[in-house]
Design an enzyme around this catalytic site. Sequence first.
Site, PDB file in Angstrom:
ATOM      1  N   VAL A   1      31.105  15.942  87.222  1.00 53.58           N
ATOM      2  CA  VAL A   1      31.949  16.250  88.368  1.00 53.58           C
ATOM      3  C   VAL A   1      32.859  15.039  88.537  1.00 53.58           C
ATOM      4  CG1 VAL A   1      32.039  16.827  90.812  1.00 53.58           C
ATOM      5  CG2 VAL A   1      30.142  17.659  89.418  1.00 53.58           C
TER       6      VAL A   1
ATOM      7  N   ASN B   1      36.990   6.902  64.515  1.00 55.11           N
ATOM      8  CA  ASN B   1      37.064   7.198  63.087  1.00 55.11           C
ATOM      9  C   ASN B   1      38.366   6.715  62.450  1.00 55.11           C
ATOM     10  OD1 ASN B   1      34.512   8.364  63.290  1.00 55.11           O
ATOM     11  ND2 ASN B   1      35.374  10.327  63.910  1.00 55.11           N
TER      12      ASN B   1
ATOM     13  N   GLY C   1      32.049   6.810  84.693  1.00 56.60           N
ATOM     14  CA  GLY C   1      31.755   6.449  86.074  1.00 56.60           C
ATOM     15  C   GLY C   1      32.032   4.994  86.374  1.00 56.60           C
TER      16      GLY C   1
END
Length: 637
Positions: free
Chosen positions: A300, A498, A549
Amino acid sequence: MGEEGGGRRCGTTRELQKLKQQAMEYYQQNDVPRKLEELLNSTFYLQPDDVYGHLANCFSKLAKPPTICKVVGKNVLDGLGLPTLQVEIFCTIQNFPKNMCSVVIASHFEVRENISPELLEVEELERNDAISTALQWVNGTITAELQGIEPSKQAEVDQLLRAFFANKVQEDRERKELEKMLENTTVLTPLPPVPPTPPPQPPPKEKGQKQGRRDTLLEKPILPEEPREPVLCGSMAIGAVSLAVAKTSAILSSSPLYVNIALLKHNQELPTKLSVPLLMVSLLSCGKSSPGKLNLMKEVICIPNPGLSTKQGVEMLLEIQKYVNKTIEMPPPPKPEMKKGHNNGGKKGQQQVTGKMTHLGCLTISFDTVEQPILLIQGICANLGLELGTNLHLAINCAAHELMDYSKGKYEVVTGTFKSAAEMVDLYVDLINKYPSIIALIDPFRKEDPEQWDSIYNALGSRCYIIAGAASRSITKHLEEGNISIPTASGLVITHTNQTTMSDLVEITNLIDSKKYIAVFGSTEAESSDDSLVDLAVGLGVRFVKLGGLSRGERVTKYNRLFTIEEELVQSGTLGMHCSLLCFHETLNKRTKTGRGGREGPRWEGRRIRRLQISADKTGVAFATMYIVALMDYLFT
């Protein structure tokens, strides 16, 4: 004796004259006499206090440009303690080698929880093999091919890296073809024929289904999961070296990395304004690995209003996160008394909200319905004087590829609740209708469901960003095909992993811009403390940056870097503005008085905390709403 001594003196004189002649030719070829005369004359007229310091500065400008002399790869640990690749660049500067910089590239491997020991062991072997191969490439062929090249020649460096990688791909293809030929030459015992699979039984009638309803309208069978795009073992060496060279060039030119990337993107013409990407900050995690029943919301995500500076937006979200932390510390509210003859829907009692910190830097919260996380954030915002949909918006990372139950052919949105692809479209439409503050859905479907991507884009594309992350192809594939329209979406999440070079990032963002898509520069699941990702996002001019976060050092360091960049742009007067969050929310900024650059404090700051009042929907999520109300009463009274 005299004749012998005279002969030796004559020989010495001739040798000395020859050396003087060679010295004169050497210095004249390098234009030393003229430049030295000009330098001495200018120094005399300037008469600096530090004569030799002045001469040293002048001579340094006459020196040859630095060139790469060595590239060193090392095995280091990322933010989760897993091995990854670090690359260091050494340059020859004024005849001496110097260590210029180091970068750490994040691996493409996903962080999987509740994985079996056997699969974990296989993944560890693959990871170690990838890093071992990358180290061989970096410390061997790559360092030899880049010797003598100026770091400022990024396009030339990337072209060499691409050619090297193409050769490795060809070698790998030839090796596999040879192995296949050897397998085909082996005599195999024929297996008995496999009986045909019986047709699937029609689904049972739903409870309460009318007799006249047509049972013949069966759902289309789901397409099997596509094999993952192959990742060549050791490919992270290409992306890491390309980034390290770009960072070296920035250091040598005494400019930030984001300026170097912006010059690369705009053909060496620096734009007059550079914008800081809008934040996508993960606040909660209610995905497949969360302890609650809810699986749909892996992340969220909160998006602060673009009228706020980056620091103001983060401060606002930290305040919200503070109250989210309190919700997981409080005991569950007492079970409401029910009248005789009534029940609470079969639940034995309200489950305590529990949480732990994830590798994404946000809390894993135990919720059982789709509405609960939204109501929690809505309630906290109301008490902080914030308006959800004005001061901040929401995005949902659905990670639909993790929800598919292939035995049933449906998405397990909530534990025990399965929905077909068509039903998922209805679910998303209802969710956006109910909570219009949700302005982005990331990976709402698997990449194998193109029809549903078309349906949801047609239904919600004018009100909500539909973004392809894991459902999108790799940057290499997009550039090979020149097509980013599959699946149908509003934008793409791009990452630097990569074999992706700096030139590749410039090309893919140019392609995204040309198609009027939006670009989200995202972090990987296993990040390191290297903050170069933020410079790439700013220099490339992407719309959003998704860093995870506001916890865990490897993620917080990137937010700190973003603060620094924004301050530098403000001080230099080159900070650009995002006119709006969404093209269909043009009036959004008019409702917020603050602006980037710290012209005014955030609206929510210092406002009196109000008590939450939520009207519970008695037919829908009454118990969820009652629980959120109880949480808010506990936190704010």
